[in-house]
Motif scaffolding. Sequence first.
Motif, short mmCIF file in Angstrom:
data_model
loop_
_atom_site.label_atom_id
_atom_site.label_comp_id
_atom_site.label_asym_id
_atom_site.label_seq_id
_atom_site.Cartn_x
_atom_site.Cartn_y
_atom_site.Cartn_z
N GLY A 32 43.07 102.02 -3.18
CA GLY A 32 43.27 101.39 -4.48
C GLY A 32 42.08 101.31 -5.39
O GLY A 32 42.19 100.78 -6.51
N ALA A 33 40.92 101.82 -4.98
CA ALA A 33 39.76 101.80 -5.87
C ALA A 33 39.83 102.94 -6.88
O ALA A 33 40.35 104.02 -6.57
CB ALA A 33 38.47 101.90 -5.06
N ARG A 34 39.32 102.71 -8.08
CA ARG A 34 39.08 103.79 -9.03
C ARG A 34 37.74 104.40 -8.64
O ARG A 34 36.74 103.68 -8.52
CB ARG A 34 38.99 103.25 -10.46
N VAL A 35 37.70 105.70 -8.45
CA VAL A 35 36.48 106.32 -7.91
C VAL A 35 35.94 107.38 -8.86
O VAL A 35 36.65 108.32 -9.24
CB VAL A 35 36.74 106.96 -6.53
N ALA A 36 34.68 107.20 -9.25
CA ALA A 36 33.96 108.22 -10.02
C ALA A 36 33.22 109.10 -9.03
O ALA A 36 32.41 108.62 -8.22
CB ALA A 36 32.98 107.57 -10.99
N LEU A 37 33.51 110.39 -9.06
CA LEU A 37 32.94 111.36 -8.13
C LEU A 37 31.75 112.04 -8.79
O LEU A 37 31.92 112.79 -9.75
CB LEU A 37 33.98 112.41 -7.76
N LEU A 38 30.54 111.80 -8.29
CA LEU A 38 29.35 112.39 -8.88
C LEU A 38 28.77 113.46 -7.94
O LEU A 38 28.55 113.20 -6.76
CB LEU A 38 28.27 111.33 -9.13
N ALA A 39 28.56 114.64 -8.48
CA ALA A 39 27.92 115.74 -7.74
C ALA A 39 27.64 116.86 -8.74
O ALA A 39 28.06 116.79 -9.91
CB ALA A 39 28.80 116.24 -6.59
N ARG A 40 26.98 117.91 -8.28
CA ARG A 40 26.61 119.00 -9.19
C ARG A 40 27.68 120.08 -9.30
O ARG A 40 27.73 120.79 -10.30
CB ARG A 40 25.30 119.64 -8.71
N ARG A 41 28.54 120.24 -8.30
CA ARG A 41 29.47 121.37 -8.25
C ARG A 41 30.80 121.00 -8.91
O ARG A 41 31.64 120.31 -8.33
CB ARG A 41 29.69 121.79 -6.80
N ALA A 42 30.98 121.46 -10.14
CA ALA A 42 32.16 121.09 -10.93
C ALA A 42 33.46 121.52 -10.26
O ALA A 42 34.43 120.73 -10.19
CB ALA A 42 32.06 121.71 -12.33
N GLU A 43 33.50 122.73 -9.77
CA GLU A 43 34.75 123.23 -9.18
C GLU A 43 35.12 122.43 -7.94
O GLU A 43 36.29 122.07 -7.74
CB GLU A 43 34.61 124.71 -8.83
N ARG A 44 34.13 122.15 -7.12
CA ARG A 44 34.41 121.38 -5.90
C ARG A 44 34.83 119.95 -6.24
O ARG A 44 35.73 119.39 -5.61
CB ARG A 44 33.16 121.38 -5.01
N LEU A 45 34.19 119.35 -7.23
CA LEU A 45 34.58 118.00 -7.66
C LEU A 45 36.02 117.98 -8.14
O LEU A 45 36.77 117.04 -7.85
CB LEU A 45 33.66 117.52 -8.79
N ALA A 46 36.41 119.00 -8.88
CA ALA A 46 37.79 119.07 -9.37
C ALA A 46 38.78 119.12 -8.21
O ALA A 46 39.84 118.50 -8.26
CB ALA A 46 37.95 120.29 -10.27
N ASP A 47 38.43 119.86 -7.16
CA ASP A 47 39.30 119.94 -5.99
C ASP A 47 39.44 118.58 -5.31
O ASP A 47 40.55 118.20 -4.90
CB ASP A 47 38.74 120.96 -4.99
N VAL A 48 38.33 117.86 -5.16
CA VAL A 48 38.38 116.55 -4.52
C VAL A 48 39.20 115.58 -5.36
O VAL A 48 40.03 114.82 -4.85
CB VAL A 48 36.96 115.99 -4.29
N ALA A 49 38.99 115.61 -6.68
CA ALA A 49 39.75 114.73 -7.57
C ALA A 49 41.24 115.03 -7.49
O ALA A 49 42.08 114.11 -7.47
CB ALA A 49 39.25 114.88 -9.00
#
Length: 253
Positions: A32-49
């Motif tokens: 239930g948390a809103r999570v901001a995902l911070l990292a350098r790899r845009a494509e990988r972040l998009a996959d996790v989101a």
Amino acid sequence: MPYENLSGRTAVVTGAASGIGEAVAVLLAGHGARVALLARRAERLADVAEKIRADGGRALPVVADVTDDASVAAAVERVHAEYGPADLVVNAAGVMLPHPIADRRADEWQRMLDTNVAGVLRVTGAFSADLVGAAADGRTADIVNISSVGAHLVFPNYAVYGATKAAVTQLSQVLRTEFGPRDVRVTNVEPGFVESELVEQIDDTRLAREVGEMRDAVGAMSAEELADVVAYTVSRPRRVNLRHIVALPTRQV
């Protein structure tokens, strides 16, 4: 449900593109948390989101480099614009680049110092007003720093990595003296062997093999198992601070 009081919290997780950071972000969002995902790899972040959203969670991918002041400042603005102030920060970004000191790999020394130490300082400082404000409003506020057993156990060729993690462990204790009196909890987590991409960063074949052999001999926790430790810690009643946790595979001594 052990993590029911995570619902409605706003978390910032660095290193969220893989490994421990990804696992922590997925678990927090799943409860239930809103999570901001911070990292350098845009494509990988998009996959996790996308994975989080597919399971009904809320995730904001934010491309950010914790070694760069402007990048961190821009990430704070993005988080505030989408989610408002954060009340939970997990510093999971890190690099492990072992070599003998005699190799004089100053480039690797600087990268580890910038990411493992200064990165924690940048992100913590950037969100400190959010955390103090949340606590002043009577809400739970947490800083969780992912250190390593390398902070106090000696491994040949890991002098600089161990020194950076010792700095994170010490920093966490000192931060608690600053934030604890203002009701912001600070937790230092020292994992042993965990399945992650850290070993893949090692460019020395022999050293990579040695780490793999040590890990295979004692086993390794999954990133999800360590994330469970983090989620348990931040879901305790706000007056309870688990300040220092060492988490090891059972066979690692």
